[in-house]
Design a protein around this motif. Sequence first.
Motif, PDB file in Angstrom:
ATOM      1  N   GLY A  42      -3.115   3.535  -3.944  1.00 13.56           N
ATOM      2  CA  GLY A  42      -3.698   2.992  -5.154  1.00 13.56           C
ATOM      3  C   GLY A  42      -5.202   3.150  -5.254  1.00 13.56           C
ATOM      4  N   ARG A  59      -5.815   6.255  -9.157  1.00 12.19           N
ATOM      5  CA  ARG A  59      -4.731   6.036 -10.108  1.00 12.19           C
ATOM      6  C   ARG A  59      -4.597   7.226 -11.052  1.00 12.19           C
ATOM      7  N   ASP A  78       1.185   5.724  -8.323  1.00 14.34           N
ATOM      8  CA  ASP A  78       1.646   5.368  -9.664  1.00 14.34           C
ATOM      9  C   ASP A  78       2.178   6.566 -10.444  1.00 14.34           C
ATOM     10  N   TRP A 129       5.649   7.009  -9.204  1.00 12.63           N
ATOM     11  CA  TRP A 129       6.437   5.821  -9.530  1.00 12.63           C
ATOM     12  C   TRP A 129       6.828   5.816 -11.007  1.00 12.63           C
ATOM     13  N   ASP A 130       5.910   6.179 -11.889  1.00 12.13           N
ATOM     14  CA  ASP A 130       6.246   6.269 -13.311  1.00 12.13           C
ATOM     15  C   ASP A 130       7.373   7.276 -13.527  1.00 12.13           C
ATOM     16  N   CYS A 146       5.936  -1.054  -3.345  1.00 11.01           N
ATOM     17  CA  CYS A 146       5.289   0.248  -3.452  1.00 11.01           C
ATOM     18  C   CYS A 146       3.883   0.182  -2.873  1.00 11.01           C
ATOM     19  N   SER A 147       3.534   1.174  -2.083  1.00  7.56           N
ATOM     20  CA  SER A 147       2.253   1.152  -1.387  1.00  7.56           C
ATOM     21  C   SER A 147       1.071   1.098  -2.347  1.00  7.56           C
ATOM     22  N   PHE A 148       1.168   1.772  -3.492  1.00  8.14           N
ATOM     23  CA  PHE A 148       0.021   1.790  -4.400  1.00  8.14           C
ATOM     24  C   PHE A 148      -0.242   0.409  -4.998  1.00  8.14           C
ATOM     25  N   GLN A 149       0.797  -0.418  -5.107  1.00  4.37           N
ATOM     26  CA  GLN A 149       0.632  -1.774  -5.613  1.00  4.37           C
ATOM     27  C   GLN A 149       0.143  -2.725  -4.529  1.00  4.37           C
ATOM     28  N   LEU A 150       0.527  -2.448  -3.288  1.00  7.73           N
ATOM     29  CA  LEU A 150       0.149  -3.314  -2.171  1.00  7.73           C
ATOM     30  C   LEU A 150      -1.216  -2.961  -1.596  1.00  7.73           C
TER      31      LEU A 150
END
Length: 219
Positions: A64, A67, A123, A126-127, A149-153
């Motif tokens: 993340g 982005r 992301d 993920w999208d 998800c790693s990008f959110q964490l």
Amino acid sequence: MQKFKNIFFDLGGVLFNIDLPRTLMALAELGVSIPVSADDGKPLRGLPVGEHPIFQLIAKVDVGEVRREQFLEIMHGICRPDVTDEQIIDAYCTMISVPTSRLALVKRLREKYNVFLLSNIGDVHWDYVLRVTREAGYPMDECFDHCFCSFQLGVSKPDPAIFQRVIEESGVVPGESLYIDDFDDNIKAGAEAGLLAYKIDGNTLEQHVPLLFEEEMGK
């Protein structure tokens, strides 16, 4: 196989097939300079290590730090001038293929287990995953109790912090939780966190279903 109540699935290489060279070839067609030998065999967050900027970019996207909009800006700087956003996204996502039979398996497992996703993913991917699984009739929120998800964490496997956070947020007992991944370092970190870590070779989940799930599912 030891009994379990919860299942954590990795995404790329476990539930979804990953073909990184396919994306590298697609990016090369857009003008990105790709090294002849990009894979020296050492995994970096589930991807090959390399000095080439594309690998450093992927790592930053996964946690993340970068982005979608910044990703596209960076990619436009290394692609041909005529390349569109859509072409970049398509090339970047072409590494992912989605066997719907695996999603059907996950959805069935959820009838008996708490089923989670634990993925190093940015992301952009993920999208794409949300879209293609929805179009295939297996939306992610219908397959999993929660997707980590790693990008959110802001942290990725094999960092021990991601396992501790996932365990805390899911509320599971680690010793009652099966964790499936295809990278040695991730498996080692999961086992050290107390999970029932089980390694498979990339893109071979079907070969392990009889051992892991057949008895529990009453087949």
